[in-house]
Write a protein that holds these residues in place. Structure first.
Motif, PDB file in Angstrom:
ATOM      1  N   TYR A 132       1.252  -1.387   9.116  1.00  0.00           N
ATOM      2  CA  TYR A 132       1.685  -2.060   7.883  1.00  0.00           C
ATOM      3  C   TYR A 132       1.533  -3.574   8.080  1.00  0.00           C
ATOM      4  O   TYR A 132       2.360  -4.210   8.712  1.00  0.00           O
ATOM      5  CB  TYR A 132       3.130  -1.677   7.556  1.00  0.00           C
ATOM      6  N   SER A 178       2.021 -10.864   5.440  1.00  0.00           N
ATOM      7  CA  SER A 178       2.422 -12.204   5.878  1.00  0.00           C
ATOM      8  C   SER A 178       3.903 -12.209   6.252  1.00  0.00           C
ATOM      9  O   SER A 178       4.318 -12.925   7.150  1.00  0.00           O
ATOM     10  CB  SER A 178       2.226 -13.219   4.753  1.00  0.00           C
ATOM     11  N   LYS A 224      -3.814 -20.324   5.691  1.00  0.00           N
ATOM     12  CA  LYS A 224      -2.647 -20.153   4.812  1.00  0.00           C
ATOM     13  C   LYS A 224      -1.509 -21.037   5.271  1.00  0.00           C
ATOM     14  O   LYS A 224      -1.341 -21.267   6.472  1.00  0.00           O
ATOM     15  CB  LYS A 224      -2.178 -18.694   4.883  1.00  0.00           C
ATOM     16  N   GLY A 259       2.027  -1.925   0.047  1.00  0.00           N
ATOM     17  CA  GLY A 259       3.056  -1.642  -0.953  1.00  0.00           C
ATOM     18  C   GLY A 259       2.543  -1.980  -2.338  1.00  0.00           C
ATOM     19  O   GLY A 259       1.805  -2.938  -2.526  1.00  0.00           O
ATOM     20  N   ILE A 270       9.956  -8.490  -6.983  1.00  0.00           N
ATOM     21  CA  ILE A 270      10.170  -9.561  -6.005  1.00  0.00           C
ATOM     22  C   ILE A 270       8.996  -9.706  -5.038  1.00  0.00           C
ATOM     23  O   ILE A 270       8.315  -8.743  -4.687  1.00  0.00           O
ATOM     24  CB  ILE A 270      11.496  -9.426  -5.210  1.00  0.00           C
TER      25      ILE A 270
HETATM   26  P1  ADP Z   1       0.091 -10.372   2.041  1.00  0.00           P
HETATM   27  O1  ADP Z   1      -0.074 -11.814   2.352  1.00  0.00           O
HETATM   28  O2  ADP Z   1      -0.739  -9.453   2.871  1.00  0.00           O
HETATM   29  O3  ADP Z   1       0.063 -10.018   0.567  1.00  0.00           O
HETATM   30  P2  ADP Z   1       2.885  -9.843   1.908  1.00  0.00           P
HETATM   31  O4  ADP Z   1       3.878 -10.030   3.004  1.00  0.00           O
HETATM   32  O5  ADP Z   1       3.076 -10.672   0.696  1.00  0.00           O
HETATM   33  O6  ADP Z   1       1.526 -10.071   2.594  1.00  0.00           O
HETATM   34  O7  ADP Z   1       2.828  -8.321   1.506  1.00  0.00           O
HETATM   35  C1  ADP Z   1       2.518  -7.290   2.402  1.00  0.00           C
HETATM   36  C2  ADP Z   1       2.462  -5.972   1.649  1.00  0.00           C
HETATM   37  O8  ADP Z   1       3.739  -5.682   1.102  1.00  0.00           O
HETATM   38  C3  ADP Z   1       1.497  -5.936   0.475  1.00  0.00           C
HETATM   39  O9  ADP Z   1       0.958  -4.638   0.398  1.00  0.00           O
HETATM   40  C4  ADP Z   1       2.367  -6.224  -0.713  1.00  0.00           C
HETATM   41  O10 ADP Z   1       1.858  -5.653  -1.901  1.00  0.00           O
HETATM   42  C5  ADP Z   1       3.632  -5.501  -0.304  1.00  0.00           C
HETATM   43  N1  ADP Z   1       4.829  -6.053  -0.942  1.00  0.00           N
HETATM   44  C6  ADP Z   1       5.196  -7.330  -1.114  1.00  0.00           C
HETATM   45  N2  ADP Z   1       6.374  -7.435  -1.781  1.00  0.00           N
HETATM   46  C7  ADP Z   1       6.748  -6.157  -2.048  1.00  0.00           C
HETATM   47  C8  ADP Z   1       7.840  -5.565  -2.756  1.00  0.00           C
HETATM   48  N3  ADP Z   1       8.783  -6.307  -3.355  1.00  0.00           N
HETATM   49  N4  ADP Z   1       7.879  -4.228  -2.832  1.00  0.00           N
HETATM   50  C9  ADP Z   1       6.917  -3.487  -2.265  1.00  0.00           C
HETATM   51  N5  ADP Z   1       5.855  -3.959  -1.623  1.00  0.00           N
HETATM   52  C10 ADP Z   1       5.761  -5.275  -1.510  1.00  0.00           C
END
Ligand code: ADP
Length: 166
Positions: free
Chosen positions: A14, A17, A49, A96, A134
């Motif tokens: 999984y 960031s 980033k 997600g 969120i």
């Molecule tokens: P990235 O920079 O790879 O988008 P994130 O940390 O923002 O990293 O997100 C990592 C993963 O978690 C992605 O698949 C994103 O869609 C998912 N994600 C982010 N926020 C949520 C949330 N509130 N609920 C479910 N999944 C989430």
């Protein structure tokens, strides 16, 4: 013929960031632990980033947030995700989904990753509706203007935010 027992451990990666991890991410990890024997949460580092929390801080927050949730390993990676996956014993990558708007970008990423590594398999989990709006960015925006984010991130993350902002 079905042998009655599983021969291999099901492991999934999984990546994200996690700047910082939110209850939305944690919800995805919880769902994934019901399907996989082991989850490797990979905190990604992209030199292009800008992050609010350093890699060490993000790793430590992720570790603390996921403590006690089962067989979870926390790792980090700088560079292309496919390179991490290629070197791993798993080809399954969890992402997600919150809304249709996530799907478009995720579909593009999934196809690009499969093009780079033919057995790369993306699997999507849908978050609970209460976390469907969120994101780490929204949480950062709200707290930077003094708003309450305790509903979306663990208490110690709120404290880490406050320390950073003062
Ligand atoms: P990235 O920079 O790879 O988008 P994130 O940390 O923002 O990293 O997100 C990592 C993963 O978690 C992605 O698949 C994103 O869609 C998912 N994600 C982010 N926020 C949520 C949330 N509130 N609920 C479910 N999944 C989430």
């Amino acid at each position: 013929m079905y042998s009655g027992s599983r021969k291999t451990e099901m492991k999934a990666i999984y990546p994200g960031s996690f700047d910082p991890i939110t209850f939305g991410h944690i919800d995805i990890v919880k769902r994934a632990t019901r399907v996989f024997d082991e989850i490797i949460v990979v905190v990604m580092m992209n030199p292009h980033k800008k992050y609010m929390f350093s890699l060490e801080e993000r790793l430590s927050i992720v570790r603390r947030s996921l403590k006690g949730l089962g067989s979870i390993d926390v790792d980090s990676h700088e560079g292309l995700l496919v390179d991490y996956v290629r070197a791993s014993s798993s080809r399954i990558v969890i992402r997600g989904l919150r809304a249709i708007s996530d799907f478009e970008m995720e579909l593009q990423l999934a196809h690009a990753n499969r093009r780079l590594l033919h057995d790369f398999e993306s699997m999507f989990f849908m978050t609970d509706t209460k976390y469907s709006f969120i994101s780490s960015s929204i949480v950062k925006e709200i707290i930077s203007f003094g708003g309450d984010v305790s509903e979306w991130v663990p208490d110690f993350v709120v404290k880490a935010f406050k320390k950073k902002l003062h």
